[in-house]
Write an enzyme that holds these catalytic residues in place. Structure first.
Site, PDB file in Angstrom:
ATOM      1  CG  ASP A 240      29.629  40.323  38.822  1.00  0.00           C
ATOM      2  OD1 ASP A 240      30.572  40.494  38.041  1.00  0.00           O
ATOM      3  OD2 ASP A 240      29.720  40.461  40.060  1.00  0.00           O
ATOM      4  CD  GLU A 282      32.915  37.517  36.440  1.00  0.00           C
ATOM      5  OE1 GLU A 282      34.100  37.860  36.533  1.00  0.00           O
ATOM      6  OE2 GLU A 282      32.118  37.621  37.393  1.00  0.00           O
TER       7      GLU A 282
HETATM    8  C1  NOJ Z   1      33.402  40.584  38.523  1.00  0.00           C
HETATM    9  C2  NOJ Z   1      33.468  41.932  37.879  1.00  0.00           C
HETATM   10  O1  NOJ Z   1      33.909  41.781  36.555  1.00  0.00           O
HETATM   11  C3  NOJ Z   1      34.397  42.783  38.687  1.00  0.00           C
HETATM   12  O2  NOJ Z   1      34.623  44.018  38.064  1.00  0.00           O
HETATM   13  C4  NOJ Z   1      33.835  42.960  40.071  1.00  0.00           C
HETATM   14  O3  NOJ Z   1      34.762  43.672  40.861  1.00  0.00           O
HETATM   15  C5  NOJ Z   1      33.546  41.609  40.725  1.00  0.00           C
HETATM   16  N1  NOJ Z   1      32.860  40.708  39.858  1.00  0.00           N
HETATM   17  C6  NOJ Z   1      32.687  41.798  41.946  1.00  0.00           C
HETATM   18  O4  NOJ Z   1      31.400  42.149  41.562  1.00  0.00           O
END
Ligand code: NOJ
Length: 591
Positions: A240, A282
């Site tokens: 993430d 991500e």
């Molecule tokens: C990306 C995630 O997809 C999202 O849902 C989250 O709020 C943020 N990162 C922070 O972790």
């Protein structure tokens, strides 16, 4: 360190235990998984895989608490195998105060009590693997919850063992060039802590303090937590928010060399200790920055292609392939052992960070005319409502998703065209319970009183359980669900979709036409982005005298290639995939 096996034997053993609690959906249709489903030793499995994101809390409640859980997911594995999913992605399931859907973790190696236990996770992995399905989970590397014991210790004891685990400053002036991501709720990336009497750094909500990777101990802690889950058997991670791991004065604090060094260290650990497992980045970035997350094939195995996603939606409204062609032309080659992850929707808002301001205004006007539909720099709606529940447009978007380079990531519920609920806060409106059956009140999601559901099931027509549910669509050969299943079977039967080269074909109009090629196999994908019939009109070299087979599409047959200039008509929002192969392929039968 124990090395958990990266894969199970080639022939899949019978499920370790009988799937629990058959649902009405199971009874209605025989849930035979696709033939020959098993995990392989192929280290590049992820390049051919179809991923499916499961919001566990909303998928299936096996305990009658009203909250979906890991065992509920086990109950639905036969469905996912039937659909043709190769890898499930589960968002954070760790203990958390859940002020950000679980992305605010307070114990990196634990499991949220409502969701299950470590033993339950083992069962999930065992049962998924037995069906030839891998499982990856989110892992939040950038931050923790402010409830995490490290943060509590850090704020209370600056000189203590965790004093330096987070980014603390006496004032809030550092890193002024870093943008605010959650613009609708945060005013600064710094928040004052009255206990430590200092400011701490956070890129997301103020209750999600960023970890301090300048302290090497932090990376060691993260590596150990990752090892914990890899030992348990997870097949990899969606890492993430990776662009923000380190900060540097005078920069925007994104994609910095130090961040890449950390990811390379994580990859090195995975390769050495757990070969065959996978890392998915991500990184919501432009193609030239996103591609950096592959390194030289020594960083992440996969990265989401964020910029192509909004352009598929834009292409549809503009009736023009210009923006999508441009972003693909701007996308650099990636290392041989890597793969893009492509997607239409996920658990977040449909992010519009990777478009220009003008394009964002256009997309908001087209797809989110009401302010409640907007969040931060995005659109908080699901796929079907975005395109007014027009099945032609849903199929066309999937045609592009499933035939463009990259491994597609589906979002639970979109395969049946579930609706959303813009009256719920934040991103909750796209995280409502999976609609398995038409039987109220829980629609097969849960037998509990719906008061207990974390989010209510949307009930407004045409998206209520009586209109949209898995069981009815399984029974209907013409449903979106059966169409998608068949299309995934087609994709599975032809490696070229995962491994083939990409070349856009010159088209004289707004049909988005491209070729995927691998050896003597050529697949042509034609996508009519307009609401009018359009003639495909492309130059095809070396195919005169050949008649392609239609793999999938809005037309039944395609004509022989008589001259180099090939023509065929597509209906409004129609698409077709044509296969030229040596020897000619046998068609995939509907099963
Ligand atoms: C990306 C995630 O997809 C999202 O849902 C989250 O709020 C943020 N990162 C922070 O972790």
């Amino acid at each position: 360190m124990t090395q958990a096996p990266a894969s199970v034997p080639a022939a899949a053993p019978a499920p370790a235990s009988a799937p629990t609690a058959a649902t009405p959906a199971d009874d209605a249709v025989e849930m035979a998984p696709l033939p020959g489903r098993s995990l392989t030793d192929d280290p590049q499995w992820f390049k051919k895989a179809v991923f499916y994101e499961v919001w566990v809390r909303a998928f299936r409640d096996s305990t009658g608490t009203g909250v979906g859980d890991l065992n509920g997911l086990v109950e639905k594995l036969d469905y996912l195998a039937w659909l043709g999913v190769d890898c499930i992605w589960i968002p954070p399931f760790f203990p958390s105060p859940e002020r950000d859907g679980g992305y605010d973790v307070d114990f990196l190696t634990g499991i949220q009590v409502q969701l299950g236990t470590h033993q339950g996770m083992k069962v999930l992995l065992q049962e998924a693997h037995a069906r030839g399905i891998r499982v990856i989970s989110d892992f939040v590397v950038n931050h923790t919850s402010s409830d995490h014991p490290w943060f509590i210790s850090s704020r209370e004891d600056p000189e203590g063992p965790h004093g330096d685990y987070y980014v603390w400053r006496d004032d809030d002036t550092a890193y002024a060039d870093a943008r605010i991501i959650f613009v609708d709720s945060e005013e600064s990336n710094w928040t004052f802590d009255p206990v430590r009497k200092q400011f701490y750094w956070h890129r997301f909500y103020h209750h999600q303090p960023d970890l301090n990777y300048d302290n090497p101990q932090v990376l060691e802690e993260i590596l150990n937590a990752l090892r914990f889950w890899l030992d348990l058997g997870l097949d990899g991670f969606r890492l993430d928010a990776v662009p923000y791991l380190v900060e540097e004065e005078g920069t925007n604090c994104e994609n910095l060399p130090g961040t890449h060094a950390i990811l390379k260290r994580i990859r090195q650990m995975v390769d050495e200790e757990y070969p065959g497992r996978m890392l998915l980045a991500e990184a919501n970035q432009w193609p030239n920055e996103a591609v950096e997350y592959f390194g030289d094939g020594d960083e992440c195995h996969m990265a989401f292609h964020f910029p192509v996603m909004p352009r598929m939606f834009m292409a549809l409204r503009q009736g023009s392939r210009a923006s999508i062609s441009q972003i693909l032309a701007d996308t650099p080659e990636l290392p041989e052992n890597c793969q893009w992850a492509t997607f239409l929707r996920n658990h977040d808002e449909l992010t519009l960070e990777m478009v220009t301001e003008e394009e964002r205004d256009y997309l908001w006007a087209q797809y989110a005319p009401v302010s409640k539909m907007r969040l931060n720099l995005g659109i908080r709606r699901r796929l079907a409502p975005l395109v007014d529940n027009d099945i032609r447009q849903i199929k066309l978007l999937h045609s592009m998703l499933l035939s463009l380079p990259g491994s597609p990531v589906l979002y639970y519920g979109d395969e049946i065209g579930m609706g959303d609920n813009i009256w719920l806060p934040d991103r909750d409106g796209v995280r409502t319970p999976m609609q398995w059956t038409s039987e109220g009140p829980g629609g097969g999601f849960s037998e509990a009183n719906p008061y207990l559901f974390p989010k209510p099931i949307p009930c407004a027509p045409p998206y209520g359980i009586e209109h949209v549910n898995v069981a009815d669509q399984q029974a209907d050969p013409d449903s979106l669900l059966n169409w998608l299943r068949h299309t995934l079977q087609v994709r599975r039967a032809h490696e070229v979709f995962g491994l083939g080269s990409f070349r856009e074909l010159e088209s004289t109009n707004e049909v988005f036409a491209f070729e995927r090629a691998q050896g003597s196999t050529r697949v042509l994908s034609f996508n009519n982005l307009t609401e009018w019939p359009q003639l495909v009109d492309v130059q095809l070299e070396g195919l005169v005298g050949r008649t392609p087979s239609v793999l999938s599409g809005s037309i039944g047959e395609a004509p022989e290639v008589i001259v180099d200039q090939y023509q065929l008509e597509l209906p409004p929002f129609g698409y077709v995939w044509l296969l030229f192969s040596d020897p000619p392929a046998t068609p995939v039968q509907r099963s």
